[in-house]
Motif scaffolding. Structure first.
Motif, short mmCIF file in Angstrom:
data_model
loop_
_atom_site.label_atom_id
_atom_site.label_comp_id
_atom_site.label_asym_id
_atom_site.label_seq_id
_atom_site.Cartn_x
_atom_site.Cartn_y
_atom_site.Cartn_z
N LYS A 86 32.87 43.84 38.48
CA LYS A 86 34.25 42.86 38.18
C LYS A 86 34.65 43.50 36.83
O LYS A 86 33.95 44.10 35.97
CB LYS A 86 33.52 41.48 38.18
N PRO A 87 35.93 43.13 36.71
CA PRO A 87 36.75 43.43 35.51
C PRO A 87 36.36 42.72 34.50
O PRO A 87 35.75 41.64 34.29
CB PRO A 87 38.11 43.32 36.01
N VAL A 88 36.62 43.13 33.13
CA VAL A 88 36.24 42.64 31.95
C VAL A 88 37.36 41.45 31.63
O VAL A 88 36.99 40.48 31.25
CB VAL A 88 36.39 43.43 30.69
N MET A 100 42.77 39.49 51.58
CA MET A 100 42.38 40.67 50.84
C MET A 100 43.24 41.90 51.22
O MET A 100 43.48 41.94 52.41
CB MET A 100 40.88 40.90 51.00
N SER A 101 43.35 42.65 50.11
CA SER A 101 43.92 43.89 50.31
C SER A 101 42.92 45.01 49.63
O SER A 101 42.37 44.70 48.77
CB SER A 101 45.33 44.13 49.67
N PHE A 128 41.92 40.44 45.79
CA PHE A 128 41.87 38.94 46.54
C PHE A 128 42.76 38.18 45.94
O PHE A 128 42.99 38.19 44.81
CB PHE A 128 40.28 38.38 45.77
N PHE A 129 43.18 37.58 47.04
CA PHE A 129 44.17 36.56 46.96
C PHE A 129 43.65 35.16 47.16
O PHE A 129 42.91 34.79 47.52
CB PHE A 129 45.71 36.80 48.00
N GLU A 159 50.48 35.62 42.18
CA GLU A 159 49.90 34.62 41.04
C GLU A 159 48.37 34.52 41.57
O GLU A 159 48.14 34.21 42.52
CB GLU A 159 50.71 33.36 41.21
N GLY A 160 47.60 34.55 40.45
CA GLY A 160 46.34 34.14 40.57
C GLY A 160 45.34 35.18 41.64
O GLY A 160 44.14 35.14 41.73
#
Length: 218
Positions: free
Chosen positions: A156-158, A207-208, A201-202, A142-143
């Motif tokens: 960064k994503p749209v 991070m993974s 990013f959590f 979540e998040g």
């Protein structure tokens, strides 16, 4: 549309549903496709499915397709390793080709994708990235957020869709839950031929990350 080819059934299947299945080939993500290239991609997806005569054959076709645009961990070797499927334009068109073959067998006549569906894929401005990952509780994802790193550039994503609620993993090895989420990246924002690091990013600061060579994905 060619004579003797029907569009029947596509309204019921729906564009969104057909976009959920896909594949790819190799040698660099195609940002721009001509009509001829789009038709070749449809055929590349259609022909193997036409030759698949048993459920086992169909399963093999779909498994092979899913490997073509997967980056990160191999789920066969590392079921809980973080990985992603890149839903490129060619990925989606080959999925349409497989859907054409499946519908043709079902209806016992040639069925082809409506031209407007093909144009929509060719004109898509964003590539969808579906990330699969594991964690210790059902809400672990979540998040989560995601970014691509190419050299010194961070992309960064749209937008990012909310992660699914975790599903129980079978067996007792590794994290107890698996989840997935999708993000869309504008084609104009990244180099489609570059080696890339995918970073997840959590919210708790963890991070993974994993490497993805876009030059090997179409």
């Amino acid at each position: 549309m060619a004579a003797g080819v029907t569009r029947a059934g596509w309204s019921a299947v729906g564009l969104a549903g057909m976009l959920a299945i896909g594949s790819g080939s190799a040698w660099a993500i195609d940002v721009k496709l001509s009509q001829e290239e789009a038709q070749k991609a449809l055929e590349a997806g259609r022909v193997p499915m036409e030759k698949a005569n048993t459920p086992e054959d169909v399963k093999k076709v779909l498994q092979q397709a899913s490997l073509a645009t997967r980056v990160g961990a191999d789920p066969e070797k590392d079921p809980c390793g973080t990985s992603a499927i890149l839903r490129t334009k060619r990925y989606r068109l080959e999925a349409f080709g497989r859907q054409e073959a499946a519908e043709s067998k079902k209806q016992k006549k040639d069925v082809r994708m409506p031209e407007e569906f093909i144009r929509k894929v060719v004109d898509m401005p964003n590539m969808e990235v579906e990330v699969q990952l594991c964690g210790d509780d059902e809400y672990f994802a979540e998040g989560v957020q995601i970014a691509l790193q190419q050299g010194s550039k961070t992309i960064k994503p749209v937008d990012v869709s909310p992660a699914e609620r975790g599903r129980k993993n079978e067996g007792g090895n590794g994290p107890a839950y698996r989840s997935r989420f999708t993000a869309r990246f504008a084609y104009e924002s990244f180099d489609p031929n570059a080696k890339t690091k995918v970073i997840v990013f959590f919210p708790d600061g963890k991070m993974s990350e994993f490497e993805a060579d876009f030059s090997k994905v179409k």
